[in-house]
Design an enzyme around this catalytic site. Sequence first.
Site, short mmCIF file in Angstrom:
data_model
loop_
_atom_site.label_atom_id
_atom_site.label_comp_id
_atom_site.label_asym_id
_atom_site.label_seq_id
_atom_site.Cartn_x
_atom_site.Cartn_y
_atom_site.Cartn_z
CG ASP A 278 -2.23 0.77 0.97
OD1 ASP A 278 -2.22 1.68 0.11
OD2 ASP A 278 -3.24 0.50 1.64
CD GLU B 103 -6.82 5.36 2.67
OE1 GLU B 103 -5.84 5.03 3.34
OE2 GLU B 103 -6.72 5.63 1.46
#
Length: 602
Positions: free
Chosen positions: A282, A488
């Site tokens: 990521d 997020e």
Amino acid sequence: MDPKQPLNVRINDLLGRMTLAEKLGQMSQIERAIAKPHVLKNFFIGSVLSGGGSVPSSRASVAVWVSMVNEMQKVALSTRLGIPILYGIDAVHGHNTVYNATIFPHNIGLGATRQVDPELVKRIGVATAIEVRATGIPYIFAPCLAVCRDPRWGRCYESYSEDPKLVQAMTAIISGLQGDIPVNSPKGVPFVGGWKHVAACAKHYVGDGGTYKGINGNNTVINFKGLLNIHMLPYLSAVNKGVSTVMVSFSSWNGVKMHANHYLITDFLKNKLNFKGFVISDWTGIDQITNPPSINYSYSVQTGIHAGIDMIMLPYEYKDFIKDLTYQVYNKIIPMSRIDDAVKRILRVKFTLGLFEKPFADLSFSDQVGNKEHRELAREAVRKSLVLLKNGKPGEMALLPLPKNADRILVAGSHAHNLGYQCGGWTITWQGKSGNTLTTGNTILDAIKSAVKPTTKIIYSKNPKTPFINKSKASFAIIVIGEYPYAEVFGDNMNLTIPEPGLSTMKNVCNNIKCVVVIISGRPLVIEPYVHMIDALVAAWLPGTEAQGVTDVLFGDFGFSAKLSRTWFKSVDQLPLNVGDAHYEPLFPFGFGLTTHPSHSH
């Protein structure tokens, strides 16, 4: 360069010609903003990405996107071996960074459609893939296969459900994005079925939806059997469907960072499940192996590469990464066999995509972005995702479907006329934004106006007070309230209350007039104390650009059919609360959803 040769012959031939510098370049993925020609060329960069909201220019046209990707490709092809770059982007609910693209409902809404049409997400995958390809991009960071076990998590809307079997069923989207894998295909080998399809990415491996209190990137505490039965289940299907890549999660499993987990990445995913695509980190994922991040970068590089990560989403520190990894290979800290494994996997995906035969994009699909057919599909997804939670007070008639020929309708609430709010995060920008100018689409107010008879008067006020409500003489009110956009960690939320002025608007209006409350949110919110005052309650999730799907069911052109893909809690003190728990006393259980029949009386 001979497409007639078997795939492994081509991979090994190219690998045999590569220097260490060329190999490490293939393992590097950098942000678009720094992907200048000299960087791509001198460091043999293998992949470029658009981070959230990273665009060539504001409201960039399809032609501008294609030209940007092709310019980078020209540079890559001018290097010694001419290995094409792989451009990646987050297309998590349609091609969500691109102006005018179709924005589909976020996954939490799609999870609620399951009773109706298991093929729906597959069709959405097909549409998304061609819109992405239209802009010259062959690779997307989707789908998110998280099994969200706690709605306090800021990414819960990216998860189809709390139920692993439901998330597993939704991996059908991979077959839409990449094409249907041929029947005799060996398990675990990446597959992409031609120019209308893209390479997909199953993320975030593994356990991202199970962290303590739903804190983004935190620790998932669960035994191996639990990890397999809950969080791993969707990955088994993804690998069997030929998913091209897997992205590692920021989170930890029992205290070990996933980016450092050799057992789960190499022993389990690559060796046991036989996954043959590549594993990608990521964004700055390896930096976060240490606490604080980047405190010992060479240790992070060593640990992440050793764990089995093949491509590193850097996205900026390419010089340090390549320097450290070069040192480690020369000094036998990382064996050359690990580097070769990574590069083979990356090349396999590039060959599978046909990038060597057709590295450049053209404008042949440019009419596909946001086209009528895709918007109709999004509208269908919206109406199939709306969950009807209440319809009429006890002892009273059902309020829905609403009549289209009412004299006067009051429309209220912060979210009634705000395209940005109804699309949520990951829309044009990373965190999403407010307002009606971010892209093209219909707000719920627009949709109501086009749904009713011309004689019906629509009275709109964001936050009307009692005198205004009484003076409106409306037959009923439609109130649209909910969460403001987030993505997020910025969405992590321990109280899950409907933000003001939403609640005040709702109380004010519902105490004076019959009301339908439509909640726009990425998860269940605290509604239990107010349900008694509401006549009809609809969970609309984050529907995207095609709000006419909302009015399609409110006004009875279609019936309500969706079922909750998540448990709706009474109070946050109950969390985490999931179907199958020993003490399960939700406000609305998993699978709940009232139905209505289309009304033909309008």
